[in-house]
Structure formats: structure tokens, C-alpha cells
Design a protein around this motif. Structure first.
Motif, PDB file in Angstrom:
ATOM      1  N   SER A  15       6.416   1.960  16.033  1.00 34.05           N
ATOM      2  CA  SER A  15       6.031   2.241  14.652  1.00 34.05           C
ATOM      3  C   SER A  15       7.237   2.663  13.827  1.00 34.05           C
ATOM      4  O   SER A  15       8.087   3.429  14.281  1.00 34.05           O
ATOM      5  N   LYS A  16       7.273   2.184  12.606  1.00 30.18           N
ATOM      6  CA  LYS A  16       8.334   2.540  11.672  1.00 30.18           C
ATOM      7  C   LYS A  16       7.702   3.164  10.434  1.00 30.18           C
ATOM      8  O   LYS A  16       6.906   2.536   9.747  1.00 30.18           O
ATOM      9  N   ASP A  17       8.049   4.419  10.153  1.00 35.42           N
ATOM     10  CA  ASP A  17       7.483   5.046   8.963  1.00 35.42           C
ATOM     11  C   ASP A  17       8.466   4.918   7.800  1.00 35.42           C
ATOM     12  O   ASP A  17       9.662   4.707   7.983  1.00 35.42           O
ATOM     13  N   ALA A  18       7.930   5.031   6.617  1.00 37.34           N
ATOM     14  CA  ALA A  18       8.727   4.975   5.396  1.00 37.34           C
ATOM     15  C   ALA A  18       7.872   5.509   4.263  1.00 37.34           C
ATOM     16  O   ALA A  18       6.647   5.433   4.311  1.00 37.34           O
ATOM     17  N   PHE A  19       8.521   6.057   3.264  1.00 40.99           N
ATOM     18  CA  PHE A  19       7.788   6.508   2.099  1.00 40.99           C
ATOM     19  C   PHE A  19       8.606   6.212   0.855  1.00 40.99           C
ATOM     20  O   PHE A  19       9.710   6.706   0.706  1.00 40.99           O
ATOM     21  N   PRO A  20       8.089   5.356  -0.046  1.00 43.41           N
ATOM     22  CA  PRO A  20       6.871   4.571   0.113  1.00 43.41           C
ATOM     23  C   PRO A  20       7.055   3.460   1.126  1.00 43.41           C
ATOM     24  O   PRO A  20       8.181   3.162   1.519  1.00 43.41           O
ATOM     25  N   CYS A  21       5.952   2.851   1.544  1.00 43.56           N
ATOM     26  CA  CYS A  21       6.029   1.831   2.583  1.00 43.56           C
ATOM     27  C   CYS A  21       6.892   0.649   2.157  1.00 43.56           C
ATOM     28  O   CYS A  21       7.621   0.092   2.959  1.00 43.56           O
ATOM     29  N   GLU A  22       6.764   0.253   0.905  1.00 46.00           N
ATOM     30  CA  GLU A  22       7.633  -0.794   0.374  1.00 46.00           C
ATOM     31  C   GLU A  22       8.579  -0.133  -0.610  1.00 46.00           C
ATOM     32  O   GLU A  22       8.327  -0.067  -1.801  1.00 46.00           O
ATOM     33  N   ASP A  23       9.665   0.400  -0.074  1.00 38.59           N
ATOM     34  CA  ASP A  23      10.597   1.176  -0.881  1.00 38.59           C
ATOM     35  C   ASP A  23      11.409   0.234  -1.775  1.00 38.59           C
ATOM     36  O   ASP A  23      12.143  -0.626  -1.278  1.00 38.59           O
ATOM     37  N   PRO A  24      11.299   0.378  -3.098  1.00 37.62           N
ATOM     38  CA  PRO A  24      12.024  -0.529  -3.985  1.00 37.62           C
ATOM     39  C   PRO A  24      13.539  -0.449  -3.833  1.00 37.62           C
ATOM     40  O   PRO A  24      14.245  -1.378  -4.191  1.00 37.62           O
ATOM     41  N   LYS A  25      14.028   0.655  -3.272  1.00 35.70           N
ATOM     42  CA  LYS A  25      15.467   0.807  -3.111  1.00 35.70           C
ATOM     43  C   LYS A  25      16.008  -0.014  -1.946  1.00 35.70           C
ATOM     44  O   LYS A  25      17.203  -0.322  -1.900  1.00 35.70           O
ATOM     45  N   THR A  26      15.159  -0.346  -1.004  1.00 33.76           N
ATOM     46  CA  THR A  26      15.637  -1.024   0.202  1.00 33.76           C
ATOM     47  C   THR A  26      14.902  -2.316   0.521  1.00 33.76           C
ATOM     48  O   THR A  26      15.407  -3.141   1.286  1.00 33.76           O
ATOM     49  N   PHE A  27      13.710  -2.510  -0.054  1.00 31.00           N
ATOM     50  CA  PHE A  27      12.851  -3.605   0.374  1.00 31.00           C
ATOM     51  C   PHE A  27      13.512  -4.973   0.183  1.00 31.00           C
ATOM     52  O   PHE A  27      13.571  -5.787   1.109  1.00 31.00           O
ATOM     53  N   THR A  28      14.021  -5.236  -1.021  1.00 31.84           N
ATOM     54  CA  THR A  28      14.606  -6.546  -1.304  1.00 31.84           C
ATOM     55  C   THR A  28      15.813  -6.821  -0.423  1.00 31.84           C
ATOM     56  O   THR A  28      15.981  -7.924   0.109  1.00 31.84           O
ATOM     57  N   ALA A  29      16.650  -5.805  -0.235  1.00 32.78           N
ATOM     58  CA  ALA A  29      17.841  -5.986   0.598  1.00 32.78           C
ATOM     59  C   ALA A  29      17.466  -6.245   2.052  1.00 32.78           C
ATOM     60  O   ALA A  29      18.084  -7.089   2.724  1.00 32.78           O
ATOM     61  N   LYS A  30      16.466  -5.522   2.541  1.00 29.74           N
ATOM     62  CA  LYS A  30      16.032  -5.732   3.926  1.00 29.74           C
ATOM     63  C   LYS A  30      15.454  -7.129   4.105  1.00 29.74           C
ATOM     64  O   LYS A  30      15.683  -7.793   5.130  1.00 29.74           O
ATOM     65  N   LEU A  31      14.696  -7.597   3.115  1.00 32.55           N
ATOM     66  CA  LEU A  31      14.167  -8.955   3.184  1.00 32.55           C
ATOM     67  C   LEU A  31      15.303  -9.975   3.233  1.00 32.55           C
ATOM     68  O   LEU A  31      15.305 -10.881   4.080  1.00 32.55           O
ATOM     69  N   ALA A  32      16.230  -9.836   2.311  1.00 31.26           N
ATOM     70  CA  ALA A  32      17.330 -10.796   2.224  1.00 31.26           C
ATOM     71  C   ALA A  32      18.168 -10.807   3.491  1.00 31.26           C
ATOM     72  O   ALA A  32      18.679 -11.862   3.906  1.00 31.26           O
ATOM     73  N   GLY A  33      18.300  -9.644   4.118  1.00 29.69           N
ATOM     74  CA  GLY A  33      19.102  -9.556   5.336  1.00 29.69           C
ATOM     75  C   GLY A  33      18.328  -9.815   6.608  1.00 29.69           C
ATOM     76  O   GLY A  33      18.890  -9.717   7.704  1.00 29.69           O
ATOM     77  N   GLY A  34      17.054 -10.139   6.498  1.00 30.00           N
ATOM     78  CA  GLY A  34      16.242 -10.389   7.678  1.00 30.00           C
ATOM     79  C   GLY A  34      16.038  -9.159   8.540  1.00 30.00           C
ATOM     80  O   GLY A  34      15.823  -9.264   9.741  1.00 30.00           O
ATOM     81  N   GLN A  35      16.055  -7.966   7.892  1.00 26.72           N
ATOM     82  CA  GLN A  35      15.997  -6.710   8.647  1.00 26.72           C
ATOM     83  C   GLN A  35      14.614  -6.070   8.652  1.00 26.72           C
ATOM     84  O   GLN A  35      14.463  -4.926   9.077  1.00 26.72           O
ATOM     85  N   MET A  36      13.619  -6.783   8.183  1.00 27.94           N
ATOM     86  CA  MET A  36      12.275  -6.222   8.170  1.00 27.94           C
ATOM     87  C   MET A  36      11.723  -6.089   9.587  1.00 27.94           C
ATOM     88  O   MET A  36      12.194  -6.728  10.535  1.00 27.94           O
ATOM     89  N   GLU A  37      10.695  -5.263   9.719  1.00 30.95           N
ATOM     90  CA  GLU A  37      10.005  -5.147  11.000  1.00 30.95           C
ATOM     91  C   GLU A  37       9.391  -6.497  11.379  1.00 30.95           C
ATOM     92  O   GLU A  37       9.224  -7.378  10.534  1.00 30.95           O
ATOM     93  N   ASN A  38       9.032  -6.640  12.633  1.00 28.77           N
ATOM     94  CA  ASN A  38       8.329  -7.866  13.036  1.00 28.77           C
ATOM     95  C   ASN A  38       7.063  -8.054  12.210  1.00 28.77           C
ATOM     96  O   ASN A  38       6.728  -9.170  11.802  1.00 28.77           O
ATOM     97  N   VAL A  39       6.366  -6.944  11.965  1.00 29.19           N
ATOM     98  CA  VAL A  39       5.149  -6.950  11.156  1.00 29.19           C
ATOM     99  C   VAL A  39       5.398  -5.968  10.014  1.00 29.19           C
ATOM    100  O   VAL A  39       5.408  -4.763  10.219  1.00 29.19           O
ATOM    101  N   TYR A  40       5.618  -6.494   8.808  1.00 26.12           N
ATOM    102  CA  TYR A  40       6.033  -5.613   7.716  1.00 26.12           C
ATOM    103  C   TYR A  40       5.023  -5.589   6.577  1.00 26.12           C
ATOM    104  O   TYR A  40       4.319  -6.551   6.309  1.00 26.12           O
TER     105      TYR A  40
END
Length: 479
Positions: free
Chosen positions: A104-129
Motif C-alpha cells: 500500500s502507498k499512502d498520499a495526501f491528497p491521493c492525486e497530488d497535483p504537485k507530483t501526479f503529472t510528473a509521476k505519470l510522465a515518468g512511469g512512476q505510478m503504482e501498479n494500481v493508481y
């Protein structure tokens, strides 16, 4: 607002809006509400894709295959009850599937606008995000989610999920995600103030004209009581303007998403109604440029009669601002031509292996898509003193919807009759997602709403015309 249905955990001042990207309480509990009618409103049917997925059916996960998956949106440590429920669900799931390990990976907020786009672009999201509904189409278009079409045929309740919700996760005839929760907007009102003003709290207003009349009577109580409040700052004014446009049968953009559509009779009606309540009736109070953080404590303290809301506001008002459940009612959007909907769900990192996708779908089926388990384990939530009985989320149709409703009724700890008008709904209501480029558009419309509420002489025609030009430029640049 941006991705309006974003749900996270125990957020004091959030509702079905997109500004802060921290969404509803995951414990929102539902009645079989008007959203059950969403099935009739989808832009396309899921039947063809469902048939295709069955035809392309592949073997389920081999129970002898060891698989580890990362899963996003575990409740944060600050939400002790919800985190415990999640962890207990993980334990129960792994007992059923000892070959699968959930990380399990926690985060607040779950889709953090500060990191979400960068994680998507870098392929760094969880297996189930975790994703908001309004982000799914862009994610699909950018190739940042795995195609799960051929993996879902074994999900027991897949065929009973709301088609409108499934359509959000589809592109090019393929499926890329599964829904978790949903919400629609309605009118939250103070039953106690209705009684004091000589109004029937069991007969809330059904039109904007009735809202105006009731707000005037409530304001006449004096003592700083405001009959009706609306947002007009922080992009929230534009978001509520959108909901009000939908309720009037209007739209924000044209069907092709290329032009603004709010400079219309419906747009004028929305603003003229606000103008009259603010300046002619004096039923909205002198303090304006309000946001949700201003309105919720007003409702909790008995100083506000009505405002537009998703159901999750009710437990927030109670838990964070010491309101009383019995004081609040929920009704459908006035005029009933349409309502804004939102929600959230999960998608899969395209780097995930087939076995990881299979394991992830098994987890989502257990946690999010089965009445009586996971997020729908109302018996456990009642034991944990979580609110049970609010109208929404409601993601099922047919037999699973009836089963989930029955379990919820058996464990309800809220005055559910207070939400009857909202829960009964109207089968003719159109359920509408947010417009494209929502946040940029909302920023423009904020200025329109705030001008009407702060300037007695605001020119509605000029405001809408100038906003139309700006929004047309936003939409043109997005192509």
C-alpha cells in the motif's frame, strides 16, 4: 472542480470539487439514488466492449504464481479508522489470495497535483493508481494507462457497473480503468431553519424560484442568518456556476468542446437569479467571495439556510464543525434539468505485467466492487462509528445495487429520511461531467460570478460576452 469527483480521506473542508484535488470521504455511504439512472445517460453503451472483453478472455491468475503489486491511495496515518479498515481489508484479501502481496502507498491528497503529472510522465505510478474521473481521458490519450479490456470478464459485478462511469475509462473501444466512487450535486439545506421560517423541511425547493422565495424567508429570521450562499472565488465560483447551468439545462461548452456555450439564456438566468437574491432580496448576506471553507461552518453554526453540495459535506459539517446530522436535509438540484457528477477510480501502470494487472483487478473487485466488502462493508463501518446511510457513492445497477442498498439499510446510523428527496431523484435528470479545461474555464467564470455578487450594477451581458471570448481562446489553445 478539476476532476470533480476526487475522493480521499477525512478532508475537513472538501466536497465534490476539483480545486484542492483532495476529495470526498471514502466512507461516503449511499442510497440507491438518482445516479442509478445514469445508466440511461451514457454517451455510449458498454455492451460492445463487454462482449469484446469476453471474447478475448484470458486465463485468471494462477494461484501458484507469486505476485506483488503496489496500490495507491491508502488512507493516511492521520485517518486512523479508515487506515485500519484499509489494512484489515488488505489482510483479508491476502488470506483469500496468499500468492498476492499488496504493497500500500499512502498520499495526501491521493492525486497530488504537485507530483501526479510528473509521476505519470515518468512511469512512476503504482501498479494500481488512483485517478479522478475527469483525468482519465487525458491519461488514456497520453498512453499512460494499461489496456485491461481482456482482464475484466471475470469480475463478478462488472456487467452491473454504471455504464456512464465505465465510459469514462474507455477509449478506442478499450477499457483502461475501473470506478471506485461517484457523486452528484444537490441542494444541502438546514431543516431547523426551514422550520423556524415556517417552511416544510420535508418539502425542499424544487425550482430556483422556490429557492429564492425560501431564502428570502430564512434571511428574514435575522440574527445574521443567510438564506442562500454561493461560491465565487478560488475557481469554486466557476465550478458552481457550471452545476447551476446544468440544472437550468444549459452547458458550458459546445458538444464538440471547441466553443463556449454559457453565453445563453440559461447563463443569463443563473446570474440574474444570483443578482436578485444578492441585491434585491438581500438573502445572500453582505460577505461574498466565499469558498467551501467559509460555507461549511456557516451551515454548522445554524447561520445558513441552503447551498449547493455533494452528500459528503454532511459528515464533514458534523465532524469538523460540530453540526448535527438531524439538522440537515439534501434535495436534488433545483429545476432538475441536469446535475454535475464526478467520482474517482483506479487505472494501471502500463509497465505492469499481465500477472500484476490480474492481481490488481482481483484487489479492486474485493475492495471497491463487491457489496458487503471493502468500501461497502457497512456493518464494519457502523461498528467503527463511520456514517452509514448517505446517498452516494452508488456505482451499481440491478441486483448488486439492491444488495448493497439492503446491507446499507440494515446498518444505517443516519437520519436517511432527511435525504429522501435527493435519493429518490428524477429519472429524467441528465448527469454531466465537468467541461474540458475545467480549471482554466472556472477561473474565468469566477470573475463573472464574483462581479455579480460584489457589484450591484454588474452588467450580465457584458460579463458573459467577455468571458465567452476568453474561454474560446482557452479551448482553441488546447487543441
Amino acid at each position: 472542480m478539476r476532476g470533480s469527483g476526487r475522493m480521499v480521506f477525512v478532508v475537513p473542508i472538501q466536497e465534490g470539487k476539483s480545486l484542492m484535488k483532495a476529495r470526498h470521504l471514502a466512507v461516503l455511504v449511499a442510497g440507491v439514488t438518482a445516479l442509478a439512472n445514469v445508466a440511461a445517460c451514457g454517451t455510449s453503451s458498454s455492451n460492445d466492449n463487454d462482449k469484446g472483453s469476453k471474447a478475448a478472455n484470458i486465463a485468471p491468475l494462477d494461484p501458484n504464481t507469486k505476485v506483488s503489486i503496489t496500490v495507491g491511495c491508502q488512507p493516511p496515518k492521520s485517518s486512523k479508522v479508515l487506515r485500519t479498515e484499509w489494512n484489515n481489508d488488505v489482510t483479508a484479501f491476502q488470506q483469500l489470495h496468499p500468492n498476492i502481496t499488496i504493497v500500500s502507498k499512502d498520499a495526501f491528497p491521493c492525486e497530488d497535483p504537485k507530483t501526479f503529472t510528473a509521476k505519470l510522465a515518468g512511469g512512476q505510478m503504482e501498479n494500481v493508481y488512483y485517478v479522478y474521473l475527469t483525468d482519465a481521458k487525458n491519461i488514456i490519450a497520453n498512453g499512460q494507462a494499461a489496456d485491461i479490456t481482456k482482464y475484466v470478464s471475470g469480475v463478478k459485478n462488472y456487467g452491473s457497473l454504471q455504464p456512464q462511469l465505465l465510459n469514462v475509462f474507455k477509449g478506442g473501444g478499450k477499457l483502461y480503468g475501473l470506478p471506485k466512487t461517484n457523486y452528484s450535486m444537490g441542494l444541502l439545506y438546514n431543516r431547523k431553519l426551514f422550520q423556524q421560517a415556517g417552511l416544510n423541511p420535508d418539502q425542499p425547493p424544487t425550482t430556483w424560484a422556490e429557492v429564492q422565495a425560501d431564502a428570502k424567508k430564512i434571511s428574514a429570521l435575522g440574527n445574521g442568518i443567510v438564506g442562500y450562499a454561493d461560491y465565487s472565488a478560488g475557481n469554486q465560483g466557476g465550478w458552481h456556476f457550471t452545476a447551476e447551468m446544468y440544472s437550468q439545462g444549459g452547458d458550458i461548452v459546445t458538444p464538440d468542446g471547441k466553443k463556449a456555450a454559457f453565453n445563453s439564456p440559461q447563463g443569463h438566468a443563473v446570474l440574474q437569479n444570483l443578482q436578485q437574491m444578492r441585491w434585491t432580496d438581500n438573502s445572500m448576506g453582505a460577505k461574498q467571495l466565499l469558498q467551501i471553507a467559509d460555507v461549511q461552518p456557516m451551515m454548522a453554526s445554524g447561520k445558513l439556510g441552503m447551498y449547493l453540495s455533494a452528500p459528503d459535506n454532511i459528515p464533514t459539517i458534523k465532524d469538523q464543525f460540530q453540526g448535527k446530522f438531524e439538522d440537515y436535509g439534501l434535495a436534488p438540484m433545483p429545476n432538475g434539468q441536469g446535475t454535475l457528477i464526478g467520482g474517482d477510480g483506479y487505472m494501471f501502470n502500463p509497465k505492469s505485467s499481465p500477472d500484476q494487472i490480474k492481481a490488481g483487478i482481483l484487489w479492486l473487485e474485493f475492495e471497491n466492487l463487491t457489496p458487503g466488502k471493502g468500501q461497502f462493508d457497512w456493518a464494519q463501518k457502523k461498528i467503527d462509528k463511520q456514517p452509514v446511510g448517505l446517498p452516494q457513492p452508488n456505482i451499481f445497477t440491478g441486483a448488486p445495487a439492491a444488495e448493497e442498498l439492503q446491507i446499507r439499510k440494515q446498518n444505517s446510523n443516519l437520519p436517511v429520511d432527511n435525504y429522501k428527496a435527493f435519493a429518490d431523484g428524477d429519472p429524467k435528470v441528465k448527469y454531466r461531467l465537468e467541461p474540458p479545461q475545467a480549471q482554466q474555464i472556472y477561473a474565468v467564470l469566477d470573475g463573472v460570478v464574483s462581479s455579480v455578487l460584489t457589484n450591484r450594477n454588474a452588467d450580465v451581458n457584458s460579463l458573459l460576452s467577455k468571458a465567452e471570448t476568453k474561454v474560446n481562446g482557452i479551448l482553441a489553445n488546447a487543441e
